[in-house]
Write a protein that holds these residues in place. Structure first.
Motif, PDB file in Angstrom:
ATOM      1  N   UNK A 103       2.626  29.574  20.799  1.00 43.63           N
ATOM      2  CA  UNK A 103       2.365  29.903  19.410  1.00 43.63           C
ATOM      3  C   UNK A 103       1.882  28.709  18.615  1.00 43.63           C
ATOM      4  N   UNK A 104       2.511  27.556  18.837  1.00 43.10           N
ATOM      5  CA  UNK A 104       2.154  26.370  18.070  1.00 43.10           C
ATOM      6  C   UNK A 104       0.764  25.854  18.417  1.00 43.10           C
ATOM      7  N   UNK A 105       0.358  26.033  19.687  1.00 43.70           N
ATOM      8  CA  UNK A 105      -0.993  25.600  20.064  1.00 43.70           C
ATOM      9  C   UNK A 105      -2.049  26.378  19.282  1.00 43.70           C
ATOM     10  N   UNK A 141      -2.646  35.465  15.428  1.00 43.67           N
ATOM     11  CA  UNK A 141      -1.984  34.199  15.779  1.00 43.67           C
ATOM     12  C   UNK A 141      -1.397  34.353  17.177  1.00 43.67           C
ATOM     13  N   UNK A 142      -2.277  34.582  18.135  1.00 42.28           N
ATOM     14  CA  UNK A 142      -1.875  34.818  19.525  1.00 42.28           C
ATOM     15  C   UNK A 142      -2.986  34.321  20.441  1.00 42.28           C
ATOM     16  N   UNK A 143      -2.698  34.193  21.745  1.00 41.96           N
ATOM     17  CA  UNK A 143      -3.752  33.808  22.685  1.00 41.96           C
ATOM     18  C   UNK A 143      -4.864  34.854  22.723  1.00 41.96           C
ATOM     19  N   UNK A 227       9.394  34.882  16.849  1.00 43.80           N
ATOM     20  CA  UNK A 227       8.135  34.161  17.045  1.00 43.80           C
ATOM     21  C   UNK A 227       7.669  33.496  15.756  1.00 43.80           C
ATOM     22  N   UNK A 228       7.418  32.191  15.833  1.00 45.63           N
ATOM     23  CA  UNK A 228       6.927  31.455  14.666  1.00 45.63           C
ATOM     24  C   UNK A 228       5.554  31.974  14.256  1.00 45.63           C
ATOM     25  N   UNK A 229       4.727  32.362  15.242  1.00 51.56           N
ATOM     26  CA  UNK A 229       3.421  32.919  14.934  1.00 51.56           C
ATOM     27  C   UNK A 229       3.520  34.184  14.103  1.00 51.56           C
ATOM     28  N   UNK A 311      14.588  39.509  12.685  1.00 54.44           N
ATOM     29  CA  UNK A 311      13.299  40.172  12.767  1.00 54.44           C
ATOM     30  C   UNK A 311      13.063  41.000  11.507  1.00 54.44           C
ATOM     31  N   UNK A 312      11.882  40.863  10.912  1.00 58.96           N
ATOM     32  CA  UNK A 312      11.522  41.636   9.735  1.00 58.96           C
ATOM     33  C   UNK A 312      11.998  41.048   8.419  1.00 58.96           C
ATOM     34  N   UNK A 313      12.883  40.049   8.467  1.00 56.50           N
ATOM     35  CA  UNK A 313      13.429  39.479   7.233  1.00 56.50           C
ATOM     36  C   UNK A 313      12.326  38.883   6.363  1.00 56.50           C
ATOM     37  N   UNK A 314      11.321  38.264   6.993  1.00 56.25           N
ATOM     38  CA  UNK A 314      10.243  37.614   6.260  1.00 56.25           C
ATOM     39  C   UNK A 314       8.990  38.485   6.154  1.00 56.25           C
TER      40      UNK A 314
END
Length: 408
Positions: A103-105, A141-143, A227-229, A311-314
């Motif tokens: 994800x960070x890449x 925001x994924x490969x 997932x940060x992404x 999950x879903x909080x943000x």
């Protein structure tokens, strides 16, 4: 056998011999006994480990999922794991590390030039497409390998219902040679679409997201288990609409009708039949004017209440709790559409849309409702991505109606 008198004499002799020993001998013997007793009471056994030591972050440090990334530099201290759990915990942590590294890449911002390449390219794109009726944004925001047939059909559906729209896909992986090849069929047909790698510094500038993102880069935000992404996508869509205005859709949304008449609109995911009010909203489809105050509140709430472990909080929950607080207050003009508009089925019922509708009266009624009332259908990709599209199903019917490249 010795005579009793003889045994008695020997015992008396032994007692006299022991009494004649120096007192220092008894003191030494007592000291040795005390030392042995202390060793047996206070000694402990350290188990032999066959798995690597885990790392436990301090309350303010970043978890192991962010180790070795370019964004995080916190040093973590070793912790001796429980031997019965070390293998499973190590496997779990290693999966999280790989997941967050991927994800960070894909999340690294562009270099901080005086004029952001993102800004320059976006401005040029909109200037060259001044005739676009609706501005659409997507985030990926994924490969690149994850952008498959379903996501391609989502883009098809958008242009089938909005031939004069402009679509900006904010994605580092799609902003590449291979990504250009994926989008080329649309460009060749004259559709206005571009993929641009995100410049988070520019997109978040002058909002509450800017300070939050800086803390994240410094290692002062715990990205958590989710997932940060995914969480950055939740924030990115809000900032894009706040800065530029337009419509945002997830890549698993099939667009059925035009959004051109919608302004400052959110869709309800669930509706309470007893009260006649929504019980939860969702952020898979958002349509807002530039600098709308509700978007400002959404971004502020994200920065102040971020929790990467829920999950879903943000995302959907954030939208729901902010709207609940500001509803009825002056200055916040927006519309909440019923679930049938974008979410005719929720995640628990999405499987039904992949089945043959001929076999169920409920599915026939649902298809009629979608035709009449739905502007789009969210496919809840997290729960349906492994499902096959059955011929004659509702999803099959939707895909056929959205098709642009049917005969190619």
């Amino acid at each position: 056998m010795a005579h009793p008198l003889e045994q008695s004499m020997k015992l008396s002799h032994l007692k006299r011999s022991m009494l004649s020993l120096p007192i220092s001998f008894f003191a030494l013997l007592l000291l040795l006994l005390l030392s042995y007793n202390a060793f047996t009471v206070f000694s402990f056994h350290v188990p032999k480990h066959t798995t690597p030591l885990l790392h436990s972050p301090s309350p303010l440090s970043v978890p192991a999922s962010s180790l070795n990334s370019t964004l995080f530099n916190n040093t973590l201290s070793p912790l001796l794991p429980n031997t019965t759990q070390s293998f499973s915990l190590s496997s779990h942590r290693s999966r999280r590390v790989r997941k967050h590294k991927r994800g960070l890449r894909s999340l690294r911002s562009e270099p901080n030039f005086p004029l952001s390449p993102f800004r320059a390219r976006l401005k040029a794109f909109f200037n060259n497409t001044s005739s676009c009726k609706v501005r659409f944004f997507m985030t990926w925001i994924s490969p690149l390998k994850g952008f498959g047939e379903r996501e391609f059909v989502s883009v098809e559906s958008l242009f089938k219902s909005h031939p004069q729209a402009c679509l900006v896909i904010v994605s580092k992986s799609l902003d590449s040679h291979l990504g250009t090849r994926i989008l080329k069929p649309f460009v060749s047909k004259g559709f206005k679409v571009i993929a641009i790698a995100p410049d988070f510094g520019y997109i978040f500038k002058d909002t509450h997201a800017e300070a939050w993102f800086n803390r994240l880069k410094e290692g002062n935000v715990n990205p958590g288990e989710v997932s940060l992404g995914q969480n950055l996508s939740n924030l990115l869509r809000l900032a894009l609409l706040y800065k530029f205005g337009g419509a945002y859709i997830d890549a698993d949304v099939m667009v059925l009708k035009s959004f051109s008449k919608l302004r400052n609109t959110i869709g309800a995911q669930n509706f309470d039949a007893l009260t006649g009010k929504w019980s939860r909203l969702n952020n898979a489809v958002l349509i807002f004017d530039k600098k709308h105050p509700l978007l400002f509140k959404f971004i502020e709430e994200f920065a102040l209440t971020f929790d990467g472990n829920k999950w879903g909080h943000n995302g959907p929950y954030l939208i729901s709790r902010v709207v609940a607080r500001v509803s009825g207050r002056p200055g916040f003009n927006f519309t909440v559409l019923p679930p049938s508009a974008f979410y005719p089925v929720d995640w628990r019922g999405i499987r039904s849309l992949f089945r043959d509708q001929v076999r169920s009266k409920w599915l026939v009624k649902k298809m009629d409702q979608i035709r009449k009332e739905s502007l789009a259908v969210h496919l809840w990709n997290r729960h349906s991505r492994k499902l096959k599209v059955v011929k004659g199903s509702i999803v099959d019917t939707i895909i056929s109606s959205c098709c642009i490249f049917c005969n190619t």
